[in-house]
Design an enzyme around this catalytic site. Structure first.
Site, PDB file in Angstrom:
ATOM      1  N   HIS A 139       0.913  -0.788   0.178  1.00  0.00           N
ATOM      2  CA  HIS A 139       0.233   0.045  -0.263  1.00  0.00           C
ATOM      3  C   HIS A 139       0.805   1.052  -0.032  1.00  0.00           C
ATOM      4  CE1 HIS A 139       0.421   0.918   4.473  1.00  0.00           C
ATOM      5  NE2 HIS A 139       0.363  -0.384   4.457  1.00  0.00           N
TER       6      HIS A 139
ATOM      7  N   ASP B  70      -0.388   3.920   0.799  1.00  0.00           N
ATOM      8  CA  ASP B  70      -0.600   5.707   1.535  1.00  0.00           C
ATOM      9  C   ASP B  70       0.186   5.639   2.983  1.00  0.00           C
ATOM     10  OD1 ASP B  70      -2.093   2.918   2.030  1.00  0.00           O
ATOM     11  OD2 ASP B  70      -3.356   3.914   4.266  1.00  0.00           O
TER      12      ASP B  70
ATOM     13  N   ASP C 216       6.755   1.339   6.217  1.00  0.00           N
ATOM     14  CA  ASP C 216       5.666   0.552   6.213  1.00  0.00           C
ATOM     15  C   ASP C 216       4.856   1.823   5.555  1.00  0.00           C
ATOM     16  OD1 ASP C 216       2.345   0.262   7.207  1.00  0.00           O
ATOM     17  OD2 ASP C 216       2.473   0.615   8.606  1.00  0.00           O
TER      18      ASP C 216
ATOM     19  N   GLU D  14      -5.136   1.424   2.836  1.00  0.00           N
ATOM     20  CA  GLU D  14      -4.755   0.839   3.836  1.00  0.00           C
ATOM     21  C   GLU D  14      -4.975   1.104   5.870  1.00  0.00           C
ATOM     22  OE1 GLU D  14      -2.956  -2.475   6.410  1.00  0.00           O
ATOM     23  OE2 GLU D  14      -2.632  -0.166   6.391  1.00  0.00           O
ATOM     24  N   GLU D  15      -4.105   1.846   5.666  1.00  0.00           N
ATOM     25  CA  GLU D  15      -4.011   2.703   7.106  1.00  0.00           C
ATOM     26  C   GLU D  15      -5.576   3.375   7.794  1.00  0.00           C
ATOM     27  OE1 GLU D  15      -2.293   1.969   8.768  1.00  0.00           O
ATOM     28  OE2 GLU D  15       0.260   1.957   7.221  1.00  0.00           O
TER      29      GLU D  15
ATOM     30  N   HIS E  19       4.127   3.234  12.387  1.00  0.00           N
ATOM     31  CA  HIS E  19       3.161   4.231  13.105  1.00  0.00           C
ATOM     32  C   HIS E  19       3.532   5.216  14.126  1.00  0.00           C
ATOM     33  CE1 HIS E  19      -0.619   1.699  11.741  1.00  0.00           C
ATOM     34  NE2 HIS E  19       0.516   1.274  11.258  1.00  0.00           N
TER      35      HIS E  19
END
Length: 473
Positions: free
Chosen positions: A110, A112, A143, A178-179, A443
């Site tokens: 992903h 995003d 990520d 996705e996030e 994150h």
């Protein structure tokens, strides 16, 4: 399907593998540079952020896919969000058809990213990729923009070596939300089912045992996230006039939340399941190092440490709406809202877990406090069938790409959309891999990618693609 271990296939692949690994090595600087350019694009799917940045990042990924020269078609697409009149964020879909009976592999990542949070907590700007101490720092560096570039770089290497003899079918799906909950994911699969259909699916959005030891993720926890509003008054009241006789919403909320855990910090909610499974050795010292646990703070829960993270539920309060410290006054709060995020043991549905949590909170709301539940977001866990040929092939590629035998991992996090992949493509073998290590801090502020891990991940995927090209189904 024929066995991937048949001598003819293995010999052909083995002859060219030194050249494939050399192509990975020579292509690594360009892959790292392209990754840095992706990190510079602050593409976040939340409506509060500039949505044109996701258009930029999807266009950049599409250009990278086009430039490989491998795909028959590269498109930037959106899908409807079921139950709304909205469409999801732009995703990239690149496809090439298999030839001469070869299998097809679907590569997922992903583009995003999570919001950066407080910029002051970053040692370098979150969207300015910075290399130091063998790591690339920046939001999305691990990520999951490194997942994108692992796909692109491995395709480049294999195409360079195999050329016109590349007959493997490849679909690459790079999601844009996705996030933000993959809200249009299921519809995207339904809209593009034929283009996405594959014999094996690589989900490059997980992690590894450590920076030198690869991991194949074989279990994931599910999730149940929701907001609960607690009300005890129809308006705010003076705490001096009524305090001691009237329960304020904060008191009720604190009392209610405290019932979610036992004294040792394990979850105390009836109906939340646990999974029985062996876990590798993992020490408290390692936990402290990887999680940043302060010296005077003890771990929580019972059982082995990894069983607590991989196989048991957890409940975390991740947000609270109440009067801020700066605005505090001598007032009884009439209502408080909290966001609860529960991780659900593999094997239990998100729906069942949420039902247990809601029932528990209603049963333990003190003083007759009024509860309202909203914004429920559920996802099921996942257990990989490790008996398939693609799993064996991936383990071998990891061993040769990293030079170290892989470890089967459980992951405490969730990838709920895997359930959608299983539903749409029940015969596909799903391989959950990744480029993160325990110090990547996905994150969190100062997210980073271990550069050697990235290099080895590209080598692994290039070997996997090369070997799959020699299989006939």
């Amino acid at each position: 399907m024929t066995s991937p271990a048949q001598p003819g296939a293995q010999n052909l692949s083995s002859e060219r593998e030194p050249a494939v690994l050399e192509a990975v090595s020579t292509g690594y600087p360009a892959a790292l540079s392209d990754l840095g350019q992706l990190v510079r694009i602050p593409g976040m799917a939340w409506p509060a952020f500039d949505q044109t940045q996701l258009e930029r990042s999807s266009a950049a990924v599409a250009a990278l896919a086009e430039a490989t020269g491998v795909f028959d078609e590269v498109r930037v697409l959106r899908a409807a969000i079921p139950g709304t009149d909205e469409v999801g964020q732009p995703a990239v879909l690149a496809t090439r058809a298999a030839r001469n009976g070869k299998p097809t592999i679907l590569l997922y990542a992903h583009h995003d990213v999570q919001p950066p949070g407080d910029d002051a907590l970053w040692e370098t700007p979150p969207f300015e990729p910075t290399v130091r101490d063998g790591r690339l720092y920046g939001r999305g560096a691990a990520d999951d923009k490194a997942g994108i570039m692992a796909h692109i770089a491995s395709i480049r290497a294999v195409a360079e070596v195999i050329g016109d003899d590349l007959e493997l079918g490849i679909a690459m799906f790079i999601e844009g939300e996705e996030e933000y909950g993959s809200r249009s994911f299921a519809q995207f699969l339904a809209d593009n089912k034929d283009a996405l259909r594959a014999d094996a699916i690589v989900v490059a959005d997980s992690g590894n045992w450590d920076s030198v030891t690869p991991g194949l993720t074989v279990s994931l926890r599910g999730n149940a996230r929701f907001t609960v509003r607690v009300r005890t008054l129809d308006h705010a009241s003076h705490s001096g006039m009524f305090g001691g006789a009237v329960p304020d919403a904060m008191m009720a909320t604190v009392r209610m939340l405290s019932t979610l855990w036992n004294e040792d910090g394990s979850v105390a909610v009836e109906g939340l399941a646990e999974r029985e499974a062996e876990t590798p050795e993992y020490t408290e010292e390692t936990l402290r190092d990887e999680a940043g646990l302060l010296a005077g703070v003890s771990p929580i829960g019972d059982g082995t440490i990894l069983s607590r993270i991989w196989n048991k539920p957890s409940v975390t309060v991740i947000g609270i709406d109440a009067t801020s410290v700066a605005a505090a006054s001598n007032t009884l709060l009439p209502e408080v809202s909290v966001v609860i995020s529960a991780r659900v043991a593999p094997g239990q549905s998100g729906e069942d877990a949420y039902a247990a949590l809601e029932a528990h909170l209603r049963a333990n709301a003190p003083f007759g406090a009024e509860l309202t539940f909203s914004d429920v977001d559920l996802g099921n866990g996942f257990l990989v069938d490790t008996s398939g040929w693609a799993v064996a092939l991936t383990r071998e590629a990891m061993h040769d790409g990293y030079g170290v035998a892989p470890i089967d991992l459980g992951v405490g996090g969730s990838i709920p959309f895997i359930a959608d992949l299983v539903r749409e493509f029940p015969d596909a073998q799903i391989l959950v891999t990744g480029v993160e290590d325990p110090h990547s801090r996905a994150h969190s502020p100062n997210e980073s990618l271990h550069l050697d891990t990235f290099r080895h991940a590209v080598a692994t995927e290039a070997l996997l693609l090369s070997r799959m090209n020699d299989i006939v189904i």
